[in-house]
Design an enzyme around this catalytic site. Sequence first.
Site, short mmCIF file in Angstrom:
data_model
loop_
_atom_site.label_atom_id
_atom_site.label_comp_id
_atom_site.label_asym_id
_atom_site.label_seq_id
_atom_site.Cartn_x
_atom_site.Cartn_y
_atom_site.Cartn_z
N TRP A 149 -16.15 11.09 -12.79
CA TRP A 149 -15.28 10.69 -11.51
C TRP A 149 -14.84 11.96 -10.85
O TRP A 149 -14.41 12.07 -9.83
CB TRP A 149 -14.22 9.61 -11.86
CG TRP A 149 -13.47 10.26 -12.80
CD1 TRP A 149 -13.48 9.86 -14.26
CD2 TRP A 149 -12.18 10.92 -12.85
NE1 TRP A 149 -12.61 10.54 -15.02
CE2 TRP A 149 -11.51 11.03 -14.24
CE3 TRP A 149 -11.19 11.61 -11.95
CZ2 TRP A 149 -10.56 11.81 -14.48
CZ3 TRP A 149 -10.05 11.93 -12.40
CH2 TRP A 149 -9.90 12.05 -13.58
N GLU A 166 0.78 -1.20 -0.08
CA GLU A 166 -0.09 -0.02 0.25
C GLU A 166 0.83 1.23 0.12
O GLU A 166 0.58 2.33 -0.52
CB GLU A 166 -0.89 0.11 1.13
CG GLU A 166 -1.78 -1.06 1.20
CD GLU A 166 -3.05 -1.12 -0.10
OE1 GLU A 166 -3.27 -0.07 -0.45
OE2 GLU A 166 -3.01 -2.28 -0.63
N ASN A 210 -10.96 2.51 3.22
CA ASN A 210 -10.50 2.26 1.86
C ASN A 210 -11.53 1.32 1.04
O ASN A 210 -11.80 1.73 -0.16
CB ASN A 210 -9.14 1.79 1.87
CG ASN A 210 -8.67 1.34 0.19
OD1 ASN A 210 -8.76 2.31 -0.68
ND2 ASN A 210 -8.64 0.15 -0.30
N TRP A 223 1.79 1.77 -3.50
CA TRP A 223 0.61 2.35 -4.49
C TRP A 223 0.77 3.97 -3.99
O TRP A 223 0.43 4.51 -5.17
CB TRP A 223 -0.80 1.78 -3.76
CG TRP A 223 -1.31 0.56 -4.33
CD1 TRP A 223 -1.25 -0.77 -3.78
CD2 TRP A 223 -1.59 0.54 -5.87
NE1 TRP A 223 -1.57 -1.33 -4.83
CE2 TRP A 223 -2.04 -0.75 -6.01
CE3 TRP A 223 -2.01 1.40 -6.94
CZ2 TRP A 223 -2.64 -1.28 -7.42
CZ3 TRP A 223 -2.36 1.03 -8.03
CH2 TRP A 223 -2.62 -0.45 -8.45
N TRP A 237 -21.10 11.18 -19.55
CA TRP A 237 -21.32 11.45 -18.19
C TRP A 237 -22.79 12.08 -18.15
O TRP A 237 -22.96 13.04 -18.77
CB TRP A 237 -20.46 12.00 -17.30
CG TRP A 237 -19.32 11.42 -17.37
CD1 TRP A 237 -18.17 11.67 -17.85
CD2 TRP A 237 -18.80 10.10 -16.37
NE1 TRP A 237 -16.83 10.96 -17.63
CE2 TRP A 237 -17.34 10.04 -17.01
CE3 TRP A 237 -19.28 9.04 -16.05
CZ2 TRP A 237 -16.53 9.04 -16.50
CZ3 TRP A 237 -18.57 8.04 -15.57
CH2 TRP A 237 -17.29 7.98 -15.69
N TRP A 248 -9.55 7.53 -7.64
CA TRP A 248 -10.80 7.82 -8.46
C TRP A 248 -10.58 7.21 -9.94
O TRP A 248 -11.78 6.65 -10.33
CB TRP A 248 -11.11 9.28 -8.47
CG TRP A 248 -12.00 9.55 -7.37
CD1 TRP A 248 -11.41 10.19 -6.25
CD2 TRP A 248 -13.31 9.21 -7.09
NE1 TRP A 248 -12.66 10.14 -5.27
CE2 TRP A 248 -13.70 9.54 -5.90
CE3 TRP A 248 -14.54 8.96 -8.10
CZ2 TRP A 248 -15.10 9.76 -5.58
CZ3 TRP A 248 -15.81 8.72 -7.47
CH2 TRP A 248 -16.10 9.06 -6.23
P1 FAD Z 1 -3.33 1.91 5.43
O1 FAD Z 1 -3.97 0.66 4.84
O2 FAD Z 1 -2.82 1.71 6.73
O3 FAD Z 1 -2.29 2.09 4.31
C1 FAD Z 1 -1.12 2.77 4.49
C2 FAD Z 1 -0.83 4.18 3.81
O4 FAD Z 1 -0.49 3.54 2.51
C3 FAD Z 1 -2.08 4.95 3.82
O5 FAD Z 1 -1.95 5.67 4.94
C4 FAD Z 1 -1.63 5.66 2.50
O6 FAD Z 1 -0.70 6.85 2.66
C5 FAD Z 1 -1.18 4.61 1.71
N1 FAD Z 1 -2.02 4.02 0.81
C6 FAD Z 1 -2.94 2.95 1.21
N2 FAD Z 1 -3.89 2.76 0.20
C7 FAD Z 1 -3.49 3.48 -0.84
C8 FAD Z 1 -4.10 3.46 -2.39
N3 FAD Z 1 -4.85 2.78 -2.80
N4 FAD Z 1 -3.44 4.66 -2.92
C9 FAD Z 1 -2.41 5.40 -2.26
N5 FAD Z 1 -1.80 5.40 -1.31
C10 FAD Z 1 -2.66 4.38 -0.56
N6 FAD Z 1 -5.43 8.16 0.14
C11 FAD Z 1 -5.03 9.29 0.57
O7 FAD Z 1 -4.07 9.35 1.20
N7 FAD Z 1 -5.43 10.42 0.12
C12 FAD Z 1 -6.60 10.44 -0.55
O8 FAD Z 1 -7.08 11.47 -0.74
C13 FAD Z 1 -7.09 9.06 -0.96
N8 FAD Z 1 -8.29 8.97 -1.90
C14 FAD Z 1 -9.08 8.24 -2.22
C15 FAD Z 1 -10.05 8.16 -3.07
C16 FAD Z 1 -10.82 6.78 -3.65
C17 FAD Z 1 -11.56 6.84 -4.56
C18 FAD Z 1 -9.83 5.53 -3.33
C19 FAD Z 1 -10.35 4.32 -3.48
C20 FAD Z 1 -8.88 5.49 -2.46
C21 FAD Z 1 -8.05 6.55 -1.82
N9 FAD Z 1 -7.03 6.75 -1.18
C22 FAD Z 1 -6.60 7.95 -0.66
C23 FAD Z 1 -6.29 5.59 -0.72
C24 FAD Z 1 -6.52 4.88 0.49
O9 FAD Z 1 -8.03 4.64 0.38
C25 FAD Z 1 -6.25 5.51 1.60
O10 FAD Z 1 -4.91 5.89 1.53
C26 FAD Z 1 -6.51 4.71 2.89
O11 FAD Z 1 -7.88 4.41 3.03
C27 FAD Z 1 -6.00 5.53 4.27
O12 FAD Z 1 -6.20 4.82 5.39
P2 FAD Z 1 -5.01 4.22 6.14
O13 FAD Z 1 -4.13 5.22 6.49
O14 FAD Z 1 -5.76 3.27 7.28
O15 FAD Z 1 -4.45 3.25 5.26
#
Ligand code: FAD
Length: 477
Positions: free
Chosen positions: A367, A283, A349, A286, A314, A390
């Site tokens: 989107w 993650e 997420n 990502w 759209w 997105w």
């Molecule tokens: P954890 O699961 O603990 O992951 C650790 C870290 O990894 C996160 O804090 C984040 O920095 C990074 N990470 C995890 N998943 C992703 C991912 N899919 N893409 C990029 N980085 C990731 N994340 C954001 O930080 N800011 C946003 O604005 C954002 N918008 C999102 C919009 C959509 C539509 C989707 C599907 C995902 C988005 N995410 C975003 C990614 C992800 O949902 C969040 O990072 C995550 O839910 C944050 O929770 P956590 O810190 O507990 O994540």
Amino acid sequence: MTDLILFWHRRDLRIADNVGLTAARERTSKVVGIFCLDPGILDQDDVAPARVMYLIGSLAALEKRYSEVGSQLLIVKGSPDQAIPGLAKSLAATAVFFNQDVEPYAKERDRSVIEALQESGIEVQPFWDQLLHPPKQVMTNAGEPYSVFTPFWRNWKAQEKAAPLTTLADVEGLTPSEQEQAQAAGTIALPTAKDLGFEWEHELILEPGEQAAQERLEAFCDRAIQEYGEQRNFPAVPGTSQLSAALKFGTIGIRTVWSAAEDVYNRSRSDETRQNVQTWQQELCWREFYQHAMFFFPELATGPYRDPFKDFPWENDQELFQAWCEGKTGYPIVDAAMRQLNTIGWMHNRCRMIVASFLTKDLIIDWRWGEKYFMQKLMDGDLSANNGGWQWSASSGMDPKPLRIFNPASQSQKFDPEGEYIREWLPELKSLDTELLVTGKIPDDERDRCDYPRPIVDHKQRQRQFKEIYQQQRAAR
Ligand code: FAD
């Protein structure tokens, strides 16, 4: 006289494990922090109050950290290309150091600040801090940026990662007369979020500042990371780190985060735990993948990557959009998630993916509308991750898999099987049978009784319609 370096903080609101700040301290003992409240960012219409609360709270914590090590954090407000060089000149700073960013706005802003500093004969040094591997370090064999995640991950994972840097210590700050000079040159006291026009009442899911981020990382590494692979998909379970705002604003260093996960990996004797740690590390990758993408393809910030979406028809129905924003679609898992976002400024997420699929594939709404709404609400709102998420959900992004349509009912049956998450965020449905909640097959009279809306669209029919439009778009290109 000791040389003074101003360290310009942006999304690195900490003094520990900070590349540019450590470099400044290595050069001179007199290092003063500066943060610029930039109307170019704060006056936009996509700024979330929860994010401003986290930012301001983290700046207050950073001020305290500076005073603990013997220096100051100066706050200015205005256009950075005037405020930063203006202060540097009046304090006769020898240099300004800062850590770079990948976003188009930041790159343009930095270019103009660098130019202005150089015109004034002040040295300026940019560094890379927020990524384990900065752009250009992870490229294909042909020297191109990656557009697909899996090969990027393989390459990224194989590269050696830097260890955390030492915390800034024994720093000299401004003398009282220099502080007066700084004030005369425009430094201000740190405003509150309210002063800046943002109201936020709810407790933040992560306390601002360096210490809280460090404590959250430790707690996560002690427990949840070890089961992350299984637990991360269940929105009712605190199975993820909730460190996203810390990573967005850099209240924790990415090297510190990585090395904490590596420690768990190396200490563990169980393959399962190791696999879970690696899933979490993926993650983090990502996050870097999307930042690299934004760096190399800045056009992603405003439009789709894939051709069939370039002029997608759209429907953009304003009423349907409003119902989605307010959590009133009549689909319990979608509404629960939107209410979570609206209430706490964060969403799990799994639910981000569900509501994004629903907005684009069921409501057939652009989107970019959802992307902006998320930015207006999310405490962790981040251009690269949000845009990446997105575009992934809309199927318009960098991804070989063409169409991804989530069925709200099967998503809740799988990931909220007891309806705990739905009940938490939709208390009006609390008394309903779990089966009704998770399948969404709530009879109309029950909906009326609970004052809960009927479904605003029919999932099956809309998914068919979306696929047809998509096929037409593909054929036309
Ligand atoms: P954890 O699961 O603990 O992951 C650790 C870290 O990894 C996160 O804090 C984040 O920095 C990074 N990470 C995890 N998943 C992703 C991912 N899919 N893409 C990029 N980085 C990731 N994340 C954001 O930080 N800011 C946003 O604005 C954002 N918008 C999102 C919009 C959509 C539509 C989707 C599907 C995902 C988005 N995410 C975003 C990614 C992800 O949902 C969040 O990072 C995550 O839910 C944050 O929770 P956590 O810190 O507990 O994540």
